[in-house]
Motif scaffolding. Structure first.
Motif, mmCIF file in Angstrom:
data_model
loop_
_atom_site.group_PDB
_atom_site.id
_atom_site.type_symbol
_atom_site.label_atom_id
_atom_site.label_comp_id
_atom_site.label_asym_id
_atom_site.label_seq_id
_atom_site.Cartn_x
_atom_site.Cartn_y
_atom_site.Cartn_z
ATOM 1 N N PRO A 136 88.644 97.681 21.767
ATOM 2 C CA PRO A 136 88.658 98.189 23.142
ATOM 3 C C PRO A 136 87.722 97.388 24.046
ATOM 4 N N PHE A 137 88.218 97.055 25.224
ATOM 5 C CA PHE A 137 87.468 96.282 26.224
ATOM 6 C C PHE A 137 86.990 94.944 25.656
ATOM 7 N N ASP A 138 87.782 94.390 24.748
ATOM 8 C CA ASP A 138 87.436 93.117 24.109
ATOM 9 C C ASP A 138 87.857 91.962 25.016
ATOM 10 N N GLY A 139 87.148 91.816 26.130
ATOM 11 C CA GLY A 139 87.464 90.772 27.097
ATOM 12 C C GLY A 139 87.908 91.365 28.418
ATOM 13 N N LEU A 140 87.920 90.529 29.433
ATOM 14 C CA LEU A 140 88.359 90.909 30.770
ATOM 15 C C LEU A 140 89.560 90.060 31.170
ATOM 16 N N ILE A 141 90.517 90.683 31.829
ATOM 17 C CA ILE A 141 91.645 89.969 32.412
ATOM 18 C C ILE A 141 91.325 89.761 33.896
ATOM 19 N N TRP A 142 91.316 88.526 34.337
ATOM 20 C CA TRP A 142 91.053 88.267 35.748
ATOM 21 C C TRP A 142 92.133 87.363 36.327
#
Length: 319
Positions: A136-142
Motif C-alpha cells: 500500500p502506498f508503495d510509490g506515487l503516481i504523478w
C-alpha cells in the motif's frame, strides 16, 4: 485559552469576510461541486472540485467578454486509490482554452482490485504471466499535462434555441510516472490494464453534441471519441505487441439537468482492444493471461471494438 481562541476566530472571520468582499468586487467567483461516479464494472469514484475564476484579458466584444483564468483544485477517492489535481485554464478568446496542470496520487491493493503496483513478468506453470507486486502506498503516481481545447457552438453564428450544435476537441501532451518504477517497468493504477510506463503520452478527445432546447430535463446528447497514445519508446520497439497504436474509447452521452445544482450523466462506452495471434484472451486463461509484452499482434486485423462499460455520474453543485 477559550477567550484567545474566540478572539482569534473572530479576527479570522473578519479577515476572510473582507477578502471575500474584495474578491466579489474584483469579479472573482468560485464554485464547489461533488460528484459520484459508478459503472457496470466493480468501480466507484467520489470527486470534489473547487474552481476559482479570475476575470482576465476581458474585452467588450462577444469573443472576449468572458475571458478568465480558472484555478481548479480536484480530489478523487476510490476504494483502492486517491489522487489530487491542480490546474490552470486560460480562456483568451471564447472558443479556445489553454490548460496546464499536475496530478499526484497513490493507491493500495485489495479484493476489489489493484490500486497500485508493478506489473512484473513472472513464470507460472511454464508460462510468462503478469503479476502485480507492491505494498500500500508503495510509490506515487504523478503526471504533468499541457493541453489546448477548441470549442464551437453553431448558435454563436446562427442564433436560435434549436441551433446549439456543439463541437469540442482537446489535444493534450502529458508525462506520467510511478516513483517506484524503473524506466522499463510496467505498472498499474486504479485497476487499469497494468500496461503503463514512465514517459510521455498523447491524448485527444472529440465531442459532437446537441443542446436540447425543448426538454425541461435533458440538457444535452453527445458522442465522444477519446484516444490515448503512449510515447515512452520508439514505435518499432512496441509494434510487436501493439503498444504503438492508439487506444480508443467511444462514448454516447445523455446529460440530465434537473435544476441549478443537480445533474446526471449517463454514458455507454466502447473501446478498442488488440487482437493477438495466441488465444490468451479466452475465458479459461483469465488467471494465467500471458504477459502483454510477450504477445504478438495479429497484423492483418490488429484491433477490435468491444463493449467497455456503462457509467453514471451524479453531480451536486454546492455553491
Amino acid at each position: 485559552m477559550p477567550r484567545r481562541f474566540f478572539i482569534g476566530a473572530v479576527i479570522a472571520f473578519i479577515v476572510l469576510s473582507g477578502t471575500a468582499v474584495q474578491a466579489q468586487e474584483a469579479g472573482i467567483t468560485d464554485t464547489t461541486s461533488v460528484s459520484l461516479t459508478v459503472s457496470s464494472l466493480p468501480e466507484a469514484q467520489l470527486t470534489i472540485s473547487e474552481h476559482i475564476i479570475f476575470p482576465l484579458l476581458r474585452g467588450s466584444g462577444p469573443l472576449t467578454s468572458g475571458n478568465n483564468l480558472d484555478l481548479g483544485i480536484i480530489g478523487n477517492v476510490t476504494p483502492i486509490s486517491l489522487d489530487g489535481t491542480v490546474d490552470l485554464t486560460l480562456t483568451p478568446i471564447a472558443f479556445l482554452q489553454v490548460i496546464a496542470g499536475t496530478t499526484l496520487g497513490s493507491g493500495w491493493n485489495m479484493f476489489l482490485g489493484n490500486g497500485l503496483g508493478l506489473n512484473v513478468p513472472t513464470v507460472e506453470d511454464g508460462n510468462i504471466v503478469g503479476k502485480i507486486e507492491g505494498d500500500p502506498f508503495d510509490g506515487l503516481i504523478w503526471k504533468m499535462y499541457w493541453a489546448g481545447l477548441f470549442q464551437f457552438d453553431l448558435a454563436a453564428i446562427i442564433p436560435g434555441d434549436w441551433n446549439h450544435v456543439v463541437v469540442q476537441t482537446r489535444q493534450e501532451w502529458n508525462y506520467q510516472a510511478n516513483t517506484n518504477a524503473a524506466p522499463d517497468d510496467s505498472w498499474i493504477f486504479k485497476a487499469d490494464d497494468g500496461e503503463n510506463r514512465n514517459g510521455f503520452n498523447y491524448y485527444a478527445s472529440y465531442v459532437l453534441g446537441y443542446q436540447m432546447p425543448a426538454s425541461p430535463v435533458v440538457k444535452m446528447v453527445a458522442m465522444m471519441a477519446e484516444m490515448d497514445l503512449r510515447l515512452y519508446d520508439k514505435p518499432e520497439n512496441r509494434s510487436v505487441f501493439g503498444d504503438d497504436k492508439g487506444r480508443w474509447t467511444i462514448s454516447s452521452l445523455v446529460n440530465f439537468q434537473f435544476n441549478d445544482w443537480l445533474s446526471t450523466n449517463f454514458i455507454i462506452q466502447l473501446r478498442t482492444l488488440r487482437n493477438y495471434t495466441d488465444d490468451g484472451d479466452l475465458p479459461q486463461n483469465k488467471k494465467n493471461k500471458p504477459y502483454y509484452q510477450t504477445r504478438q499482434l495479429y497484423t492483418d486485423d490488429p484491433l477490435r471494438l468491444d463493449f467497455y462499460r456503462f457509467v453514471a455520474i451524479l453531480s451536486f453543485k454546492l455553491r
